[in-house]
Design an enzyme around this catalytic site. Sequence first.
Site, PDB file in Angstrom:
ATOM      1  N   SER A 198      30.310  -9.344 -37.147  1.00 33.31           N
ATOM      2  CA  SER A 198      30.871  -9.936 -35.939  1.00 33.31           C
ATOM      3  C   SER A 198      31.737  -8.893 -35.218  1.00 33.31           C
ATOM      4  O   SER A 198      31.253  -7.813 -34.900  1.00 33.31           O
ATOM      5  CB  SER A 198      31.655 -11.200 -36.316  1.00 33.31           C
ATOM      6  OG  SER A 198      31.922 -11.990 -35.188  1.00 33.31           O
TER       7      SER A 198
ATOM      8  N   HIS B  19      26.361 -18.128 -38.191  1.00 33.48           N
ATOM      9  CA  HIS B  19      27.138 -16.924 -37.912  1.00 33.48           C
ATOM     10  C   HIS B  19      27.625 -16.251 -39.199  1.00 33.48           C
ATOM     11  O   HIS B  19      27.746 -15.027 -39.249  1.00 33.48           O
ATOM     12  CB  HIS B  19      28.331 -17.279 -37.020  1.00 33.48           C
ATOM     13  CG  HIS B  19      29.055 -16.077 -36.495  1.00 33.48           C
ATOM     14  ND1 HIS B  19      28.458 -15.152 -35.673  1.00 33.48           N
ATOM     15  CD2 HIS B  19      30.325 -15.634 -36.694  1.00 33.48           C
ATOM     16  CE1 HIS B  19      29.328 -14.201 -35.366  1.00 33.48           C
ATOM     17  NE2 HIS B  19      30.464 -14.459 -35.980  1.00 33.48           N
TER      18      HIS B  19
END
Length: 244
Positions: free
Chosen positions: A87, A223
Amino acid sequence: MTWLKCPTPRPEATHRLICFPHAGGSPSFFHDWARQLPEYEIHSVCYPGRAARLDEPPATDLHRLADDIAQVLRPLQDRPMAFLGHSMGAVVAYETARRLQADGSPVAHLYASGARAPHLAHPDDGPDTADMDDEAIADALVALGGTDAELLSDPDFRELILPYVCGDFRMFDAYEHRPGPLLTCPVTAVAGDADPQVGEVHAASWGAVTRGAFAHHTVPGDHFYLIRRPPLALLAKGLPHDVH
């Protein structure tokens, strides 16, 4: 200050793997990887404001953060280094790799996990953290999931970790990609097929940051797919041959 955590030193390993946590993340996120990747000596980056650096203010400028990390990594260039960032950490890893390459010491491989390419880092319709209070930012992380989200759900921990979680989000939101030379190392992008933030196009766009080989993998998960399915096989075999 302690920038790197290496739970299992391996002087016999041929490569080092430097892991860059996500926004609000800490080195413990990668704690179990050393046991599963004996090919590497694994170091996890500790950003200011958390873990052993809890008494320090969080970083506010991602470019300066990359400057500092690059300075710490320069003495570790006796062996090839691969970078993996998740991320926000993927963009921090990318910026750090740019700095080392400018010194004449390109990294061996950059793995960008669960991240948009740096020039697409911020979705056009995404929330502006400048308009969000700390509680709203924390709730946004909880919605994404991950181990840090579990801590944020606990009132006893929320007050302790809120400053660095929100600091990371605001720092990343203020990040602007600057034009410059392309990387020369191989780049591999990995993203979950149910990631609400990173679509296939966003992950595939990492190919535009390098003159080296590029591979793009879509894997099952959201995610934080790498909590249950870390990309260990990709890391163990180096640059994948199947590019799609």
